[in-house]
Design a protein around this motif. Structure first.
Motif, PDB file in Angstrom:
ATOM      1  N   SER A 154      48.452  37.041  19.739  1.00 37.52           N
ATOM      2  CA  SER A 154      49.113  37.003  21.036  1.00 37.52           C
ATOM      3  C   SER A 154      48.964  35.630  21.678  1.00 37.52           C
ATOM      4  N   CYS A 155      47.781  35.074  21.601  1.00 40.21           N
ATOM      5  CA  CYS A 155      47.523  33.745  22.165  1.00 40.21           C
ATOM      6  C   CYS A 155      48.376  32.690  21.478  1.00 40.21           C
ATOM      7  N   VAL A 156      48.399  32.710  20.149  1.00 40.13           N
ATOM      8  CA  VAL A 156      49.163  31.720  19.390  1.00 40.13           C
ATOM      9  C   VAL A 156      50.644  31.795  19.733  1.00 40.13           C
ATOM     10  N   ARG A 157      51.189  32.991  19.754  1.00 42.21           N
ATOM     11  CA  ARG A 157      52.629  33.129  19.981  1.00 42.21           C
ATOM     12  C   ARG A 157      53.022  32.807  21.415  1.00 42.21           C
ATOM     13  N   THR A 158      52.153  33.110  22.355  1.00 42.96           N
ATOM     14  CA  THR A 158      52.427  32.726  23.744  1.00 42.96           C
ATOM     15  C   THR A 158      52.474  31.210  23.876  1.00 42.96           C
ATOM     16  N   LEU A 159      51.537  30.516  23.244  1.00 41.88           N
ATOM     17  CA  LEU A 159      51.506  29.053  23.315  1.00 41.88           C
ATOM     18  C   LEU A 159      52.646  28.423  22.527  1.00 41.88           C
ATOM     19  N   LEU A 160      53.085  29.073  21.453  1.00 39.30           N
ATOM     20  CA  LEU A 160      54.250  28.571  20.714  1.00 39.30           C
ATOM     21  C   LEU A 160      55.477  28.545  21.612  1.00 39.30           C
ATOM     22  N   LYS A 161      55.663  29.602  22.375  1.00 38.97           N
ATOM     23  CA  LYS A 161      56.816  29.659  23.280  1.00 38.97           C
ATOM     24  C   LYS A 161      56.731  28.566  24.336  1.00 38.97           C
ATOM     25  N   LYS A 162      55.539  28.356  24.879  1.00 39.83           N
ATOM     26  CA  LYS A 162      55.371  27.366  25.939  1.00 39.83           C
ATOM     27  C   LYS A 162      55.561  25.941  25.433  1.00 39.83           C
ATOM     28  N   ASN A 163      55.337  25.724  24.138  1.00 37.81           N
ATOM     29  CA  ASN A 163      55.380  24.372  23.583  1.00 37.81           C
ATOM     30  C   ASN A 163      56.518  24.168  22.589  1.00 37.81           C
ATOM     31  N   GLN A 164      57.545  25.025  22.681  1.00 36.51           N
ATOM     32  CA  GLN A 164      58.752  24.882  21.882  1.00 36.51           C
ATOM     33  C   GLN A 164      58.470  24.859  20.383  1.00 36.51           C
ATOM     34  N   GLY A 165      57.523  25.689  19.965  1.00 37.03           N
ATOM     35  CA  GLY A 165      57.191  25.762  18.543  1.00 37.03           C
ATOM     36  C   GLY A 165      57.954  26.860  17.845  1.00 37.03           C
ATOM     37  N   TYR A 166      58.114  26.701  16.543  1.00 37.41           N
ATOM     38  CA  TYR A 166      58.816  27.691  15.719  1.00 37.41           C
ATOM     39  C   TYR A 166      57.846  28.247  14.692  1.00 37.41           C
ATOM     40  N   GLU A 167      57.714  29.550  14.664  1.00 32.56           N
ATOM     41  CA  GLU A 167      56.821  30.205  13.711  1.00 32.56           C
ATOM     42  C   GLU A 167      57.538  30.438  12.389  1.00 32.56           C
TER      43      GLU A 167
END
Length: 614
Positions: free
Chosen positions: A382-395
């Motif tokens: 949950s932490c990783v995916r929340t920060l991905l959204k905030k930092n324009q990251g793609y999983e």
């Protein structure tokens, strides 16, 4: 979207135009409940005074909690449920869970009878759209997942019994023809609403209907150029949703159709009986002007094109359900990729900034306490995916508990990495897990103590400013340092960059391969210590001054990679509040060191900040 990527990829080979139809997914109820308003506001208005026996209450006709016996419907094994632990990772649920195969919004509680049943396929099917919708509109429904065939069979059975129910489905589809179904009226779709989608209902802000999608027709460019009459047929040919329903009804005797028709026969019958001017689709210009022989040839060609039309109609009738499902399903899975940036993932020819993570000692932690580690992984994800959204990251995906990600810039990647290290300290981890981690680390204290004794110059205190806009690392080691240097899971991070040369879609995700991906894997495999962020100098060299001002770097020297062979300068980065971690990081492993690190230099005590980022 997937369709856009497809058309761009094959634009040199094909032409594409709208077919004249749209596909959509929504919530439906049987038409014999028309006396109940299907507008969501009616259900919202009933929430304040829920009275199951009050016939004026729109919830009254719908099945109570426990009406659908999942054990009877799906078998007696939990792993048969379309919503179980096995589906959480695939659905990307971190906070949300199911109870005995059912999902409950916050206002509903298992076995309380507070909410009615609503039927969906599975958590993965619509990407959390309708779960988020139910939660955010505060409707008194919990969700029962039945799988595609189970849902279809169950609602047909309820329809025959004239019971009330609400369920998910999509159109155009033959079930919509066989049963008299009414679409529920929901708030209108908007891009703003769509931007609030999260596959985990706990975080989703969706409060509107799903977007409809145009269906398209395509033709080979070379064929279009060689056969102008066929191209004209393709250009004029249209099939509307109404046309599809008419053809579906023809083959479905239960819907008042003729029945026992093949798909091709149904298309032919539709052409014979429809008021659509399909003759305008055929335009043989030259044949009538060149005499009887040519005219006869023209008539033959018209007949051939008529057969083509019948084939086109038959193809549409046979595939329309599959096509609609594919477009809707892949549209939703694309949205759930957490592509927070409107740019989408980096494309071929662009520079990708690859970031891989890994949890230190995860295998040992799983062996010690499976239940606590399962909870911890949910919190971590949950932490990783929340920060991905905030930092324009793609999983790109996960491998075990490791994340494979890509960014458009090193600033985004490093902001994510630093934010992750800080955020992990604030999570309320299971206490026993924290104790287990401390015990595991205690077994390594002798090795860590030896490392510190031999390399006391690892300490960054009393270092003068390097002169590149970085404050002295000393300033972060005083009394203002965070109270927690370590707490909970320790996650190592590797960041590297390179030109994107190969990418493909696998199970709805864009997956990359090539040299920079392999090199990033080498780096993450070499990082021993959790809590450490290691970045290649080639990636760090593109960072902004603003980003560099927020981190304290430690030069790790030049290292040689194998397969593919390459030498890279590597740098360890920490936020200033955690700079004391540099005292505890162990040397890299599994790759060969070519040149010494700054802290290994005889002049290490006189070195300023450990890397020039100019």
């Amino acid at each position: 979207s997937e369709r856009y990527v497809f058309f761009k990829k094959f634009e040199h080979l094909i032409l594409h135009n709208p077919l004249g139809s749209i596909g959509m997914e929504s919530l439906y109820m049987p038409g014999y409940l028309r006396y109940i308003s299907t507008h969501f506001e009616a259900f919202q208005a009933a929430n304040a005074s829920f009275q199951p026996k009050n016939t004026s209450n729109p919830y009254e006709p719908f099945p109570e909690e426990g009406f659908s016996n999942l054990t009877h419907l799906l078998g007696n094994k939990n792993d048969n449920f379309p919503c179980s632990e096995m589906t959480y990772e695939e659905a990307r649920w971190n906070e949300s869970t199911c109870v005995e195969g059912k999902w409950y919004p916050p206002k509903c509680h298992p076995s309380s009878g507070d909410c009615k049943e609503l039927y969906l396929v599975s958590p993965v099917w619509s990407g959390g759209w309708f779960e988020g919708l139910i939660k955010n509109l505060e409707l008194d429904f919990h969700i029962v997942y039945l799988g595609e065939e189970g849902l279809k069979d169950h609602i047909e059975e309820l329809y025959q019994q004239k019971r009330g129910y609400i369920h998910y489905w999509w159109e155009p589809e033959v079930l919509m023809v066989r049963l008299d179904l009414v679409r529920m009226t929901l708030p209108t779709y908007s891009d703003e609403c769509n931007s609030k989608l999260d596959p985990d209902p706990a975080f989703s802000g969706i409060d509107c209907e799903s977007n409809s999608q145009n269906l398209f027709k395509v033709i080979n460019k070379e064929l279009a150029a060689k056969e102008p009459d066929l191209y004209n047929l393709w250009a004029q040919f249209t099939i509307t949703n109404k046309n599809q329903v008419e053809m579906m009804r023809t083959v479905n005797s239960e819907a008042g159709g003729l029945g026992n028709f093949s798909v091709f026969e149904a298309a032919c019958h539709w052409l014979q009986t429809t008021n659509v001017d399909w003759s305008s689709w055929i335009n043989i210009v030259d044949a009538a002007e060149e005499g009887e022989a040519e005219s006869a040839d023209g008539e033959d060609l018209k007949m051939e094109l008529l057969l083509v039309i019948m084939g086109l109609c038959a193809t549409v009738l046979a595939l329309i359900t599959l096509i609609t499902y594919k477009i809707l399903f892949h549209q939703r899975t694309q949205v759930t990729e957490f592509r927070a940036s409107i740019q989408g993932p980096p494309g071929v020819g662009s520079t990708g900034y690859f970031l891989f993570t890994d949890i230190q000692d995860s295998t040992s932690l799983w062996e010690r306490n499976k239940n606590d580690m399962y909870k911890a992984i949910q919190l971590h994800h949950s932490c990783v995916r929340t920060l991905l959204k905030k930092n324009q990251g793609y999983e790109m995906g996960t491998q075990g508990d490791a994340f494979l990600c890509v960014f458009h810039s090193v600033d985004d990647a490093l902001r994510f990495a630093i934010s992750l290290q800080l955020s992990l300290l604030t999570i309320d981890w299971p206490l026993q897990l924290v104790n287990d981690i401390n015990e595991i680390m205690a077994t390594r204290q002798q090795e860590i103590a030896k490392m510190e004794a031999e390399s006391s110059h690892l300490r960054l205190t009393n270092q003068p400013n390097h002169g590149h806009g970085h404050p002295s690392c000393e300033s972060s080691v005083g009394g203002k340092r965070r109270d927690k240097l370590w707490y909970g899971l320790r996650v190592r991070v590797a960041v590297h960059c390179g030109e994107v040369t190969s990418m493909q879609e696998i199970s709805g995700r864009i997956v990359y391969s090539g040299k920079p991906v392999d090199e990033t894997k080498h780096i993450i495999d070499a990082v021993v210590s959790g809590g450490q962020v290691v970045c290649s100098e080639v990636a760090l060299s593109t960072a902004s001054e603003t980003l560099l001002a927020d981190v304290c770097p430690l030069h790790l020297g030049r290292w040689e990679m194998e397969d593919p062979p390459r030498q890279l300068e590597l740098v360890s980065l920490t936020p200033y509040s955690l700079v004391a971690r540099h005292h505890h990081f162990l040397p890299l492993k599994s790759i060969k060191q070519i040149n010494p690190a700054a802290y290994q230099s005889p002049q290490a005590n006189e070195l300023a900040t450990l890397i020039s980022c100019s």
